[in-house]
Design a protein around this motif. Structure first.
Motif, mmCIF file in Angstrom:
data_model
loop_
_atom_site.group_PDB
_atom_site.id
_atom_site.type_symbol
_atom_site.label_atom_id
_atom_site.label_comp_id
_atom_site.label_asym_id
_atom_site.label_seq_id
_atom_site.Cartn_x
_atom_site.Cartn_y
_atom_site.Cartn_z
ATOM 1 N N TYR A 297 0.845 -1.189 0.000
ATOM 2 C CA TYR A 297 0.000 0.000 0.000
ATOM 3 C C TYR A 297 0.885 1.245 0.000
ATOM 4 C CZ TYR A 297 -3.881 -3.001 1.579
ATOM 5 O OH TYR A 297 -4.842 -3.964 1.694
ATOM 6 N N PRO A 298 0.682 2.161 -0.929
ATOM 7 C CA PRO A 298 1.450 3.411 -0.906
ATOM 8 C C PRO A 298 1.156 4.207 0.370
ATOM 9 C CG PRO A 298 0.337 3.104 -3.024
ATOM 10 C CD PRO A 298 -0.202 2.067 -2.089
ATOM 11 N N ALA A 299 2.166 4.898 0.892
ATOM 12 C CA ALA A 299 2.025 5.648 2.142
ATOM 13 C C ALA A 299 0.893 6.672 2.069
ATOM 14 C CB ALA A 299 3.345 6.332 2.490
ATOM 15 N N GLY A 300 0.779 7.377 0.950
ATOM 16 C CA GLY A 300 -0.288 8.374 0.817
ATOM 17 C C GLY A 300 -1.675 7.766 0.895
ATOM 18 N N ILE A 301 -1.820 6.556 0.408
ATOM 19 C CA ILE A 301 -3.116 5.862 0.465
ATOM 20 C C ILE A 301 -3.419 5.463 1.907
ATOM 21 C CG2 ILE A 301 -4.373 3.794 -0.277
ATOM 22 C CD1 ILE A 301 -3.976 6.078 -2.415
ATOM 23 N N ILE A 302 -2.416 4.987 2.621
ATOM 24 C CA ILE A 302 -2.607 4.627 4.029
ATOM 25 C C ILE A 302 -3.045 5.854 4.820
ATOM 26 C CG2 ILE A 302 -1.401 3.866 6.135
ATOM 27 C CD1 ILE A 302 -2.043 1.601 4.183
ATOM 28 N N GLU A 303 -2.429 6.995 4.579
ATOM 29 C CA GLU A 303 -2.807 8.236 5.275
ATOM 30 C C GLU A 303 -4.261 8.596 5.003
ATOM 31 O OE1 GLU A 303 -0.034 11.361 4.303
ATOM 32 O OE2 GLU A 303 1.670 10.044 4.729
ATOM 33 N N ARG A 304 -4.673 8.519 3.747
ATOM 34 C CA ARG A 304 -6.072 8.826 3.407
ATOM 35 C C ARG A 304 -7.020 7.818 4.055
ATOM 36 N NH1 ARG A 304 -7.261 12.196 -0.990
ATOM 37 N NH2 ARG A 304 -5.447 13.004 -2.087
ATOM 38 N N ALA A 305 -6.673 6.538 3.954
ATOM 39 C CA ALA A 305 -7.543 5.467 4.467
ATOM 40 C C ALA A 305 -7.668 5.504 5.980
ATOM 41 C CB ALA A 305 -7.009 4.108 4.002
ATOM 42 N N ALA A 306 -6.663 5.998 6.657
ATOM 43 C CA ALA A 306 -6.701 6.064 8.127
ATOM 44 C C ALA A 306 -7.774 7.029 8.624
ATOM 45 C CB ALA A 306 -5.331 6.472 8.667
ATOM 46 N N ARG A 307 -8.176 7.994 7.803
ATOM 47 C CA ARG A 307 -9.171 9.007 8.200
ATOM 48 C C ARG A 307 -10.619 8.592 7.912
ATOM 49 N NH1 ARG A 307 -5.100 12.712 5.778
ATOM 50 N NH2 ARG A 307 -6.128 12.409 3.787
ATOM 51 N N ILE A 308 -10.830 7.509 7.184
ATOM 52 C CA ILE A 308 -12.160 7.177 6.673
ATOM 53 C C ILE A 308 -13.092 6.682 7.773
ATOM 54 C CG2 ILE A 308 -13.443 5.689 5.071
ATOM 55 C CD1 ILE A 308 -11.678 8.021 3.806
ATOM 56 N N ARG A 309 -14.302 7.269 7.802
ATOM 57 C CA ARG A 309 -15.333 6.834 8.752
ATOM 58 C C ARG A 309 -16.548 6.237 8.038
ATOM 59 N NH1 ARG A 309 -16.512 11.138 12.744
ATOM 60 N NH2 ARG A 309 -18.080 9.627 13.337
ATOM 61 N N LEU A 310 -16.629 6.453 6.714
ATOM 62 C CA LEU A 310 -17.733 5.909 5.911
ATOM 63 C C LEU A 310 -17.176 5.470 4.569
ATOM 64 C CD1 LEU A 310 -20.804 5.537 5.104
ATOM 65 C CD2 LEU A 310 -20.695 7.892 4.289
ATOM 66 N N LEU A 311 -17.494 4.236 4.187
ATOM 67 C CA LEU A 311 -17.159 3.731 2.853
ATOM 68 C C LEU A 311 -18.463 3.521 2.102
ATOM 69 C CD1 LEU A 311 -15.446 2.600 0.564
ATOM 70 C CD2 LEU A 311 -15.251 0.466 1.844
ATOM 71 N N ALA A 312 -18.641 4.265 1.021
ATOM 72 C CA ALA A 312 -19.839 4.152 0.189
ATOM 73 C C ALA A 312 -19.472 3.430 -1.105
ATOM 74 C CB ALA A 312 -20.409 5.535 -0.119
ATOM 75 N N PHE A 313 -20.310 2.498 -1.483
ATOM 76 C CA PHE A 313 -20.096 1.719 -2.703
ATOM 77 C C PHE A 313 -21.176 2.002 -3.722
ATOM 78 C CE2 PHE A 313 -18.262 -1.125 0.548
ATOM 79 C CZ PHE A 313 -17.046 -1.471 -0.039
ATOM 80 N N ASP A 314 -20.781 2.208 -4.966
ATOM 81 C CA ASP A 314 -21.680 2.026 -6.088
ATOM 82 C C ASP A 314 -22.016 0.529 -6.073
ATOM 83 O OD1 ASP A 314 -22.922 2.224 -8.719
ATOM 84 O OD2 ASP A 314 -21.058 1.371 -9.495
ATOM 85 N N VAL A 315 -23.047 0.104 -6.752
ATOM 86 C CA VAL A 315 -23.427 -1.315 -6.712
ATOM 87 C C VAL A 315 -23.073 -2.013 -8.026
ATOM 88 C CG1 VAL A 315 -25.306 -2.960 -6.363
ATOM 89 C CG2 VAL A 315 -25.213 -0.852 -5.007
ATOM 90 N N ASP A 316 -23.769 -1.696 -9.101
ATOM 91 C CA ASP A 316 -23.548 -2.380 -10.375
ATOM 92 C C ASP A 316 -22.191 -2.001 -10.955
ATOM 93 O OD1 ASP A 316 -26.131 -3.557 -10.294
ATOM 94 O OD2 ASP A 316 -26.999 -1.690 -11.025
#
Length: 181
Positions: free
Chosen positions: A6-25
């Motif tokens: 995992y790139p460091a910048g992605i880990i930093e962004r992901a560490a802040r996430i409180r909601l993951l929203a998914f498209d479906v189809d």
């Protein structure tokens, strides 16, 4: 995916996430739409994606489904996974995500969105962590901060869930427990 990949910048962004929203189809499904002779819709969902969503919820990360298409099948899958935030028939996924942020009391930087095509672009561009399946349309891939190693409907959503769990230091406890929450 191994944490070292995992790139460091992605880990930093992901560490802040409180909601993951998914498209479906095309994100939680392989994008195929099946209808029987009576017009009843069916969709195929991957069990590993479902487990990832359950693990996220148990780790305290909210999950939402946001789809432009109204679908009873989507509502049934959400219910089976305990997802309460189900938004179908959404013309603007970004507006929907903004509304959820306001309701929850978080910023867009604390939201991740996984999408695969044109209807997802505004939401992908507006959130703190934009995610796409490996087989997403090039437009969505270009807007994404991170692209899952697997395609839609074949574990891409689980890859996203595992990323968030790792980045927030919650994966080790899950692996140590080694059982369904």
């Amino acid at each position: 995916m191994d944490a070292a990949h995992y790139p460091a910048g992605i880990i930093e962004r992901a560490a802040r996430i409180r909601l993951l929203a998914f498209d479906v189809d095309g994100t939680l499904t392989d994008g195929g739409l099946s209808f029987d002779s009576d017009g009843r819709e069916s969709k195929r969902f991957h069990v590993q994606d479902g487990m990832g969503i359950v693990l996220l919820r148990h780790a305290g990360i909210e999950v939402a489904l946001v789809s432009a298409r109204p679908s009873d099948v989507t509502a049934l899958r959400a219910k089976a996974l305990g997802i309460e935030r189900v938004h179908v028939g959404e013309r603007s996924k970004l507006v929907c995500v903004q509304r959820m942020a306001s309701e929850i009391g978080i910023t867009l930087a604390q939201i991740a969105f996984m999408g695969d095509d044109l209807p997802d672009l505004a939401a992908l561009r507006g959130v703190g962590l934009a995610l796409a399946p490996a087989d997403a349309h090039p437009w969505a891939r270009q807007a994404a901060h991170w692209i899952a190693p697997r395609p839609a409907g074949y574990g891409a959503a689980r890859d996203a869930c595992d990323l968030l769990l790792h980045a927030q230091g919650k994966l080790e406890a899950i692996l140590e427990r080694g059982e369904h929450p």
